[in-house]
Motif scaffolding. Structure first.
Motif, PDB file in Angstrom:
ATOM      1  N   ALA A  40      21.889  31.693 122.730  1.00 11.39           N
ATOM      2  CA  ALA A  40      20.734  32.447 122.238  1.00 11.39           C
ATOM      3  C   ALA A  40      19.426  31.730 122.578  1.00 11.39           C
ATOM      4  O   ALA A  40      18.389  32.362 122.800  1.00 11.39           O
ATOM      5  CB  ALA A  40      20.843  32.649 120.727  1.00 11.39           C
ATOM      6  N   HIS A  41      19.494  30.407 122.655  1.00 11.94           N
ATOM      7  CA  HIS A  41      18.304  29.599 122.928  1.00 11.94           C
ATOM      8  C   HIS A  41      17.916  29.614 124.406  1.00 11.94           C
ATOM      9  O   HIS A  41      16.719  29.642 124.740  1.00 11.94           O
ATOM     10  CB  HIS A  41      18.563  28.161 122.476  1.00 11.94           C
ATOM     11  CG  HIS A  41      17.422  27.219 122.683  1.00 11.94           C
ATOM     12  ND1 HIS A  41      16.228  27.320 122.009  1.00 11.94           N
ATOM     13  CD2 HIS A  41      17.301  26.138 123.511  1.00 11.94           C
ATOM     14  CE1 HIS A  41      15.415  26.349 122.387  1.00 11.94           C
ATOM     15  NE2 HIS A  41      16.032  25.625 123.316  1.00 11.94           N
ATOM     16  N   VAL A  42      18.917  29.620 125.307  1.00 13.03           N
ATOM     17  CA  VAL A  42      18.596  29.428 126.729  1.00 13.03           C
ATOM     18  C   VAL A  42      18.830  30.663 127.596  1.00 13.03           C
ATOM     19  O   VAL A  42      18.242  30.758 128.686  1.00 13.03           O
ATOM     20  CB  VAL A  42      19.396  28.242 127.334  1.00 13.03           C
ATOM     21  CG1 VAL A  42      19.149  26.973 126.546  1.00 13.03           C
ATOM     22  CG2 VAL A  42      20.884  28.548 127.410  1.00 13.03           C
ATOM     23  N   ALA A  43      19.676  31.598 127.166  1.00 17.14           N
ATOM     24  CA  ALA A  43      20.062  32.714 128.037  1.00 17.14           C
ATOM     25  C   ALA A  43      19.159  33.916 127.813  1.00 17.14           C
ATOM     26  O   ALA A  43      18.716  34.172 126.691  1.00 17.14           O
ATOM     27  CB  ALA A  43      21.520  33.098 127.793  1.00 17.14           C
ATOM     28  N   ASP A  44      18.925  34.672 128.887  1.00 19.85           N
ATOM     29  CA  ASP A  44      18.144  35.904 128.757  1.00 19.85           C
ATOM     30  C   ASP A  44      19.011  37.148 128.943  1.00 19.85           C
ATOM     31  O   ASP A  44      18.508  38.246 129.127  1.00 19.85           O
ATOM     32  CB  ASP A  44      16.982  35.916 129.751  1.00 19.85           C
ATOM     33  CG  ASP A  44      17.442  35.755 131.196  1.00 19.85           C
ATOM     34  OD1 ASP A  44      18.665  35.768 131.443  1.00 19.85           O
ATOM     35  OD2 ASP A  44      16.573  35.628 132.074  1.00 19.85           O
ATOM     36  N   GLY A  45      20.318  36.960 128.884  1.00 18.98           N
ATOM     37  CA  GLY A  45      21.265  38.064 128.991  1.00 18.98           C
ATOM     38  C   GLY A  45      22.675  37.513 128.928  1.00 18.98           C
ATOM     39  O   GLY A  45      22.862  36.307 128.735  1.00 18.98           O
ATOM     40  N   PRO A  46      23.686  38.367 129.082  1.00 19.64           N
ATOM     41  CA  PRO A  46      25.070  37.881 129.030  1.00 19.64           C
ATOM     42  C   PRO A  46      25.331  36.814 130.097  1.00 19.64           C
ATOM     43  O   PRO A  46      24.956  36.976 131.259  1.00 19.64           O
ATOM     44  CB  PRO A  46      25.898  39.137 129.286  1.00 19.64           C
ATOM     45  CG  PRO A  46      25.003  40.268 128.898  1.00 19.64           C
ATOM     46  CD  PRO A  46      23.619  39.830 129.256  1.00 19.64           C
ATOM     47  N   ALA A  47      25.957  35.716 129.680  1.00 23.10           N
ATOM     48  CA  ALA A  47      26.228  34.585 130.567  1.00 23.10           C
ATOM     49  C   ALA A  47      27.665  34.630 131.065  1.00 23.10           C
ATOM     50  O   ALA A  47      28.529  35.330 130.520  1.00 23.10           O
ATOM     51  CB  ALA A  47      25.974  33.276 129.822  1.00 23.10           C
ATOM     52  N   LEU A  48      27.918  33.854 132.092  1.00 22.13           N
ATOM     53  CA  LEU A  48      29.264  33.537 132.525  1.00 22.13           C
ATOM     54  C   LEU A  48      29.689  32.264 131.799  1.00 22.13           C
ATOM     55  O   LEU A  48      28.852  31.420 131.464  1.00 22.13           O
ATOM     56  CB  LEU A  48      29.310  33.321 134.032  1.00 22.13           C
ATOM     57  CG  LEU A  48      28.755  34.460 134.890  1.00 22.13           C
ATOM     58  CD1 LEU A  48      28.558  34.006 136.329  1.00 22.13           C
ATOM     59  CD2 LEU A  48      29.670  35.680 134.826  1.00 22.13           C
ATOM     60  N   MET A  49      30.986  32.102 131.559  1.00 21.25           N
ATOM     61  CA  MET A  49      31.438  30.903 130.850  1.00 21.25           C
ATOM     62  C   MET A  49      32.758  30.429 131.414  1.00 21.25           C
ATOM     63  O   MET A  49      33.656  31.224 131.707  1.00 21.25           O
ATOM     64  CB  MET A  49      31.587  31.178 129.351  1.00 21.25           C
ATOM     65  CG  MET A  49      32.011  29.956 128.536  1.00 21.25           C
ATOM     66  SD  MET A  49      31.961  30.265 126.745  1.00 21.25           S
ATOM     67  CE  MET A  49      32.480  28.661 126.112  1.00 21.25           C
ATOM     68  N   LEU A  50      32.867  29.114 131.566  1.00 25.69           N
ATOM     69  CA  LEU A  50      34.121  28.437 131.855  1.00 25.69           C
ATOM     70  C   LEU A  50      34.443  27.557 130.669  1.00 25.69           C
ATOM     71  O   LEU A  50      33.668  26.662 130.317  1.00 25.69           O
ATOM     72  CB  LEU A  50      33.996  27.578 133.121  1.00 25.69           C
ATOM     73  CG  LEU A  50      35.140  26.601 133.381  1.00 25.69           C
ATOM     74  CD1 LEU A  50      36.449  27.322 133.648  1.00 25.69           C
ATOM     75  CD2 LEU A  50      34.793  25.655 134.538  1.00 25.69           C
ATOM     76  N   GLY A  51      35.576  27.814 130.033  1.00 23.49           N
ATOM     77  CA  GLY A  51      36.039  26.986 128.933  1.00 23.49           C
ATOM     78  C   GLY A  51      37.318  26.288 129.334  1.00 23.49           C
ATOM     79  O   GLY A  51      38.255  26.935 129.799  1.00 23.49           O
ATOM     80  N   CYS A  52      37.351  24.974 129.173  1.00 25.07           N
ATOM     81  CA  CYS A  52      38.512  24.184 129.567  1.00 25.07           C
ATOM     82  C   CYS A  52      39.163  23.565 128.330  1.00 25.07           C
ATOM     83  O   CYS A  52      38.499  22.834 127.590  1.00 25.07           O
ATOM     84  CB  CYS A  52      38.098  23.079 130.529  1.00 25.07           C
ATOM     85  SG  CYS A  52      37.348  23.678 132.058  1.00 25.07           S
ATOM     86  N   SER A  53      40.436  23.884 128.096  1.00 26.80           N
ATOM     87  CA  SER A  53      41.217  23.266 127.029  1.00 26.80           C
ATOM     88  C   SER A  53      40.569  23.521 125.668  1.00 26.80           C
ATOM     89  O   SER A  53      40.521  24.662 125.201  1.00 26.80           O
ATOM     90  CB  SER A  53      41.374  21.771 127.323  1.00 26.80           C
ATOM     91  OG  SER A  53      42.265  21.156 126.447  1.00 26.80           O
ATOM     92  N   PHE A  54      40.040  22.497 125.008  1.00 27.79           N
ATOM     93  CA  PHE A  54      39.331  22.692 123.745  1.00 27.79           C
ATOM     94  C   PHE A  54      38.153  23.639 123.939  1.00 27.79           C
ATOM     95  O   PHE A  54      37.887  24.512 123.103  1.00 27.79           O
ATOM     96  CB  PHE A  54      38.849  21.333 123.234  1.00 27.79           C
ATOM     97  CG  PHE A  54      38.347  21.335 121.818  1.00 27.79           C
ATOM     98  CD1 PHE A  54      39.185  20.999 120.763  1.00 27.79           C
ATOM     99  CD2 PHE A  54      37.039  21.669 121.528  1.00 27.79           C
ATOM    100  CE1 PHE A  54      38.716  21.003 119.452  1.00 27.79           C
ATOM    101  CE2 PHE A  54      36.558  21.677 120.229  1.00 27.79           C
ATOM    102  CZ  PHE A  54      37.407  21.335 119.185  1.00 27.79           C
ATOM    103  N   GLY A  55      37.459  23.479 125.063  1.00 28.77           N
ATOM    104  CA  GLY A  55      36.330  24.355 125.354  1.00 28.77           C
ATOM    105  C   GLY A  55      36.729  25.803 125.525  1.00 28.77           C
ATOM    106  O   GLY A  55      35.936  26.715 125.240  1.00 28.77           O
ATOM    107  N   ALA A  56      37.956  26.055 125.990  1.00 32.13           N
ATOM    108  CA  ALA A  56      38.433  27.432 126.125  1.00 32.13           C
ATOM    109  C   ALA A  56      38.619  28.077 124.755  1.00 32.13           C
ATOM    110  O   ALA A  56      38.388  29.277 124.593  1.00 32.13           O
ATOM    111  CB  ALA A  56      39.747  27.461 126.903  1.00 32.13           C
ATOM    112  N   VAL A  57      39.039  27.289 123.769  1.00 32.76           N
ATOM    113  CA  VAL A  57      39.187  27.827 122.412  1.00 32.76           C
ATOM    114  C   VAL A  57      37.822  28.216 121.857  1.00 32.76           C
ATOM    115  O   VAL A  57      37.666  29.275 121.231  1.00 32.76           O
ATOM    116  CB  VAL A  57      39.882  26.808 121.491  1.00 32.76           C
ATOM    117  CG1 VAL A  57      40.148  27.438 120.117  1.00 32.76           C
ATOM    118  CG2 VAL A  57      41.189  26.325 122.096  1.00 32.76           C
ATOM    119  N   ILE A  58      36.817  27.368 122.094  1.00 31.80           N
ATOM    120  CA  ILE A  58      35.452  27.723 121.688  1.00 31.80           C
ATOM    121  C   ILE A  58      35.044  29.031 122.356  1.00 31.80           C
ATOM    122  O   ILE A  58      34.477  29.926 121.720  1.00 31.80           O
ATOM    123  CB  ILE A  58      34.473  26.596 122.055  1.00 31.80           C
ATOM    124  CG1 ILE A  58      34.796  25.326 121.267  1.00 31.80           C
ATOM    125  CG2 ILE A  58      33.031  27.032 121.803  1.00 31.80           C
ATOM    126  CD1 ILE A  58      33.987  24.112 121.693  1.00 31.80           C
ATOM    127  N   GLY A  59      35.339  29.152 123.641  1.00 31.26           N
ATOM    128  CA  GLY A  59      34.986  30.369 124.367  1.00 31.26           C
ATOM    129  C   GLY A  59      35.653  31.608 123.803  1.00 31.26           C
ATOM    130  O   GLY A  59      35.029  32.681 123.720  1.00 31.26           O
TER     131      GLY A  59
END
Length: 273
Positions: free
Chosen positions: A84-103
């Motif tokens: 919400a702070h940095v993006a001006d629209g829907p972002a792409l995301m790569l989540g790896c392992s623990f990061g994938a759960v966050i995603g």
């Protein structure tokens, strides 16, 4: 590179941005902070503005109260507030392992913020139905091993749990060294003691995944054994979403062992979708 600090509920989060193009948010694996995948980021910055960050409690992201438990809901809210702070629209995301759960939590509850999520081998016991409790116990046993034997005892067991064989490392040449310095050891301690507990307590978001507007692409490593937890979770996610599982080079840590090959496949996959 630009850096910043974002005050969130209970913490201050450090983040970094590099490159030019559509925003690609990378949520790291394990003890990884914003610079964990520096070679991968280097290979992506001609095509994407890459956003990385230190999860709360790691490196430069300071907790207001270190004694307060950190939950997966906290991590998902941090990611939500950061986008919400940095993006001006829907972002792409790569989540790896623990990061994938966050995603997955972000996609489930704030799907409008993500166009596409590549979820590589999420360490999510809640995806595994009848095997879930066994993997929660496995995480607890790894925590006990760390408590009694430190990183020397815990790291080989964690690697085996994830299907990583350090004795037969297959890597690309000329990678940036990732020494086991004091900061990384501190991050590992936080990951094992605090974030393993968050994974064990995580109720998941499975019921919300079918209705999210985010396109979720499950992914697994080419060399990750089919018998291990993370590979099974990726394929169970594929079954939940009725979507094929992408195969990426290397194993569970392919983002660090095969960064250039990952960048080439991510570029093709994200531009195609």
């Amino acid at each position: 590179m630009t850096t910043g600090l974002l005050h969130v509920d209970g913490a201050t989060v450090h983040f970094e941005q590099r490159g030019d193009g559509p925003l690609l948010f990378i949520s790291q694996s394990g003890e990884g902070d914003a610079r964990r995948t520096t070679d991968l980021v280097d290979a992506l910055t001609d095509d994407f503005t890459v956003l990385t960050y230190d999860r709360r409690g790691l490196s430069r992201s300071v907790l207001d109260d270190p004694e307060r438990p950190v939950t997966m809901a906290d991590h998902a809210d941090d990611a939500h507030r950061l986008l919400a702070h940095v993006a001006d629209g829907p972002a792409l995301m790569l989540g790896c392992s623990f990061g994938a759960v966050i995603g997955l939590h972000l996609a489930a509850h704030h799907g409008e913020q993500l166009d596409t999520l590549i979820a590589h081998e999420p360490v999510a016991p809640w995806l595994l139905d009848s095997e879930a409790d066994a993997h929660r116990r496995e995480l607890a046993e790894l925590q006990e091993l760390f408590a009694t034997g430190g990183l020397t005892a815990a790291l080989p067991a964690i690697a085996a749990s994830l299907g990583i064989d350090p004795a037969n490392a297959d890597t690309e040449p000329d990678l940036t060294p990732q020494p086991m310095d004091e900061q990384r050891r501190t991050n590992f301690a936080h990951f094992i003691t605090t974030e393993f507990t968050a994974l064990r307590a995580d109720p998941g978001c499975r019921d919300h995944l079918a209705t999210t507007t985010t396109r979720i692409l499950p992914a697994a490593g080419r060399t990750t054994p089919a018998t291990v937890f993370d590979h099974q979770a990726a394929h169970r996610l594929g079954a939940v979403l009725d979507r094929p599982v992408l195969t990426l080079p290397g194993g569970h840590n392919g983002n660090t062992t095969h960064p250039r090959a990952w960048a080439a496949q991510l570029r093709t996959t994200l531009h195609t979708h």
